[in-house]
Write an enzyme that holds these catalytic residues in place. Structure first.
Site, PDB file in Angstrom:
ATOM      1  N   GLY A 137       4.682  -3.290  -4.348  1.00  0.00           N
ATOM      2  CA  GLY A 137       3.374  -3.189  -3.460  1.00  0.00           C
ATOM      3  C   GLY A 137       3.065  -4.969  -3.527  1.00  0.00           C
ATOM      4  N   CYS A 138       1.428  -4.565  -4.146  1.00  0.00           N
ATOM      5  CA  CYS A 138       0.689  -5.838  -4.375  1.00  0.00           C
ATOM      6  C   CYS A 138       0.630  -6.763  -4.948  1.00  0.00           C
ATOM      7  CB  CYS A 138      -1.227  -5.693  -3.334  1.00  0.00           C
ATOM      8  SG  CYS A 138      -1.707  -4.358  -2.831  1.00  0.00           S
ATOM      9  N   ALA A 139       1.708  -6.227  -6.419  1.00  0.00           N
ATOM     10  CA  ALA A 139       1.534  -7.159  -7.497  1.00  0.00           C
ATOM     11  C   ALA A 139       2.482  -7.640  -7.245  1.00  0.00           C
ATOM     12  CB  ALA A 139       1.714  -6.381  -8.220  1.00  0.00           C
ATOM     13  N   ALA A 140       3.715  -7.470  -5.632  1.00  0.00           N
ATOM     14  CA  ALA A 140       5.188  -9.057  -6.052  1.00  0.00           C
ATOM     15  C   ALA A 140       4.917  -9.699  -5.319  1.00  0.00           C
ATOM     16  CB  ALA A 140       5.843  -7.969  -4.255  1.00  0.00           C
TER      17      ALA A 140
END
Length: 360
Positions: A137-140
């Site tokens: 998700g956004c952590a990628a």
């Protein structure tokens, strides 16, 4: 040492404002018992504009997961190459100079990954490694930086290309009426970003240390429920409180490096929402202005998932960068709840080359 160079960023041409988003929420969910709460939460995001791959009239339709995923593939192929080429140009490299492509996206699916298509279409070498990341998700965005750093540490002469492609609007689900879903309908936007990590040379953040941290037993706080209609986004109301347990992880990583996370020169932080940035400012004891690049991304583009950190870094470059040897932190947050963190110093290629020549 590996250097994260200037990112290239592109957002689609279709724009929706907060006023338009609120009006749509009122007209589509007039009978929703929690509509006032949803409207207040959307207003509190501070997102003034978002960019979409389709006009809003088409975005609100749901032709089915098959059609949406086909559109994801077509739009990725149409939009990514130009962004990749700008990133290569900014890093003063050619496609043939890249040894690994790290592709991150959580809003559509392709197999083979877009990496294979890029290698064929843009004349990357056939032995270019491929690292697609689809489930962070956004952590990628932060994870991609860290994996590029790891690769260039293992192969010091190598260069890595990071590509983030997020079309969050293709995950809109008109039947999802929970507060978390209504909030996400006013928070997420679409965008494409790319950046090169050079094993040698380059201007940007010279990466020195990275780390990951997962808050135990929070894997259902941000998640996808995968159904016949596609990806249904699940967002727990506790997500905005995650900076209290994550701030110590950032401080610990900095401490292991002999730095104080409260006294760095620049911060490139994933802007999941204003509460995230406000709390991190409080728990790290840094002024709110330290996160001005992330806030600008949130205001102008919304949450563009894995591409946020690259856009925030692009804004630091646009401001003129930092002074040589300035110390900074980059961090992305996402499902897990996971933090992907890195530390580095600002460096200019001319200054580094001069130091090498002097040493010789």
């Amino acid at each position: 040492m590996a250097t994260l160079c200037r990112p290239a960023v592109s957002v689609p041409e279709h724009v929706i404002t907060m006023e338009e988003t609120l009006a749509l929420a009122r007209s589509h969910h007039a009978d929703h018992p929690q509509l006032p709460l949803a409207l207040r939460l959307i207003e509190n995001t501070g997102v003034q504009t978002r960019h979409l791959v389709q006009p809003i009239e088409e975005t609100l339709k749901h032709p089915g997961f098959e059609d949406r995923n086909a559109l994801y593939q077509a739009e990725a192929k149409a939009r990514v190459p130009a962004v990749v080429q700008r990133a290569l140009d900014d890093a003063r490299l050619r496609a043939a100079d890249i040894d690994v492509i790290i592709y991150v996206s959580c809003t559509g699916f392709m197999m083979p990954s877009l990496t294979a298509w890029l290698i064929n279409e843009m004349d990357f070498s056939s032995d270019t490694r491929q690292i697609p990341i689809a489930q962070l998700g956004c952590a990628a965005g932060g994870a991609a930086v860290n994996r590029a750093h790891d690769f260039c540490t293992a192969y010091p002469d190598a260069n890595a290309l990071i590509v983030a492609c997020e079309f969050c609007s293709l995950c809109y689900q008109p039947t999802d009426l929970g507060i978390g879903s209504l909030l996400s309908n006013g928070l997420f936007g679409d965008g494409v970003a790319a950046a090169v990590v050079r094993g040698r040379g380059g201007t940007g953040i010279t990466l020195e240390r990275n780390g990951s941290y997962l808050i135990p037993k929070t894997e259902d706080w941000i998640a996808y429920d995968v159904r016949a209609t596609g990806f249904h986004f699940l967002l727990d109301k506790r997500v905005p409180t995650t900076m209290e347990p994550l701030a110590p992880a950032l401080q610990e990583l900095a401490g292991l490096h002999g730095w104080n996370a409260s006294e760095l020169d620049f911060y490139i932080i994933h802007a999941g929402g204003p509460r995230i940035l406000d709390d991190l400012s409080k728990f790290l004891q840094v002024p709110p202005d330290a996160f001005r690049f992330s806030r600008a991304t949130l205001t102008e583009y919304g949450n563009i998932a894995s591409a946020v950190v690259l856009d925030a870094l692009r804004r630091l470059f646009d401001e003129g960068g930092a002074h040589d040897t300035a110390r900074g932190m980059l961090a992305g947050f996402g499902p897990g709840i996971t933090a992907e963190m890195s530390l580095g110093r600002w460096s200019h290629s001319d200054d580094r080359e001069a130091l090498v020549e002097a040493a010789v």
